[in-house]
Design an enzyme around this catalytic site. Structure first.
Site, PDB file in Angstrom:
ATOM      1  CB  SER A   1      -2.313 -13.688 -14.122  1.00  0.00           C
ATOM      2  OG  SER A   1      -2.596 -12.887 -15.254  1.00  0.00           O
TER       3      SER A   1
ATOM      4  CE1 TYR B   1       0.472 -13.287 -16.595  1.00  0.00           C
ATOM      5  CE2 TYR B   1       2.603 -13.838 -15.635  1.00  0.00           C
ATOM      6  CZ  TYR B   1       1.340 -13.275 -15.527  1.00  0.00           C
ATOM      7  OH  TYR B   1       0.946 -12.705 -14.339  1.00  0.00           O
TER       8      TYR B   1
ATOM      9  CE  LYS C   1       1.705 -15.481 -12.383  1.00  0.00           C
ATOM     10  NZ  LYS C   1       2.288 -15.365 -11.024  1.00  0.00           N
TER      11      LYS C   1
END
Ligand code: WQD
Length: 313
Positions: free
Chosen positions: A96, A120, A124
């Site tokens: 991402s 988040y 990643k």
């Protein structure tokens, strides 16, 4: 195909079967369940893995980081272990653009520093590091780490699209709920950012362009072009940035009526602006995005009107 059914639907697989020339095999399971993973590899001749299993809402990751480290990081370790046990060494990973954190400038190239601004993005980046180590260990592993910018839109048939369970965190599906009168209005999380219209800028990429990027990535890994065992990082974006207000305008052009909204406070974890430099995707994979923001909204709106309740519960 193993899917974390947490936020997807078996109905979507049935519809994919109707749209494509072949029914994908669906095995329901959790990416952290090593017994199911071993069974999948035992029962199927697998040449490569496209690893999409994960959770992906920035706002939720700030409120519940443990869930994100458990599913996104531990789940990946479980999957890579199963791959290693079964001699599968090609992987395309859904990474991402949130790994870039709060970038100094845009467009973003793959060499730019990574300093995730939310859990988040941290998860990643951790998985990217795991894959860099796996490929560097001379185990014969080859990996393509695809840094998605903001995937949106739906298949042009209107048959398959995003159907998040519960209240969506992301802008497009939330506007879709407002447009189908399931929500009264959109909260715009802040209009006081240092951007032209004060709202955050993102590089929205059509989900069909994203899917094509994965096919190109798989072709690359399984071809003789992938000569060295390394983890190659590739941005998948349109190289265009759009603000929240510009997205609202594009949605109004697609659905033909105004999208009611109110400006509220900023959302924790949000970044003012980022968009891609995806020249490497073109050079390495022969890929570039083909859909613009207007098409993303038209396709998302068609999906929403044909399926106001998503895939049904
Ligand atoms: C976009 C903008 C919000 C909802 C997403 C995915 C993440 C990753 C990166 C792939 C922000 C604003 C949103 C709303 C709003 N994708 N917004 N009102 O945060 O960039 O992250 O893309 O890996 O998985 O979560 O996308 O759609 O949540 O927000 O004003 O109700 O829209 O503040 O500026 P984000 P998003």
């Amino acid at each position: 195909m193993l899917r974390v059914i947490g936020n997807s639907s078996a109905e979507s697989i049935r519809r994919v079967s109707r749209l494509s020339n072949g029914a994908p095999v669906l095995i329901k399971g959790d990416v952290r369940d090593t017994a199911i993973l071993d069974q999948v590899f035992d029962d199927n001749a697998i040449d490569a893995v496209i690893h999409l299993a994960g959770v992906k809402a920035v706002g939720e990751s700030v409120k519940n980081p443990q869930k994100y480290y458990d599913i996104n990081v531990s789940g990946s370790v479980c999957l890579f272990g199963a791959m290693q046990r079964h001699g599968v060494s090609n992987v395309v990973f859904s990474s991402s653009a949130t790994v870039y954190g709060v970038p100094e400038t845009s467009p973003l190239t793959e060499e730019m520093p990574t300093k995730p601004h939310n859990p988040y993005g941290q998860t990643k980046l951790m998985v990217e590091h795991i894959l860099r180590d796996m490929t560097a260990a001379n185990l014969g592993w080859r990996a393509l780490l695809l840094r998605y910018f903001n995937p949106v839109g739906a298949h042009s048939s209107g048959e398959i699209g995003e159907d998040p369970h519960g209240i969506p965190d992301n802008l497009f599906p939330f506007i879709g709920m407002v447009a189908t009168k399931r929500k009264p209005l959109l909260d715009v999380f802040g209009a006081d950012y240092n951007t032209p219209d004060g709202t955050c800028i993102r590089d929205y990429i059509h989900v069909v362009d994203l899917a094509r990027g994965h096919v190109k990535a798989l072709d690359y890994l399984l071809s003789d072009r992938a000569t060295d065992n390394s983890a190659k990082i590739v941005n998948l974006g349109t190289d265009q940035g759009s603000s929240v207000f510009q997205v609202i305008k594009a949605w109004e052009a697609a659905c033909g009526f105004e999208i009611p909204f109110q400006v509220t406070n900023r959302r924790a974890g949000d970044v003012p602006a980022y968009y891609a430099d995806s020249r490497r995707a073109k050079a390495l994979l022969g890929w570039q995005a083909e859909h613009d923001l207007a098409q993303m909204c038209v396709d998302h709106w068609r999906w929403q009107t044909k399926n106001p309740d998503g895939y049904g519960k």
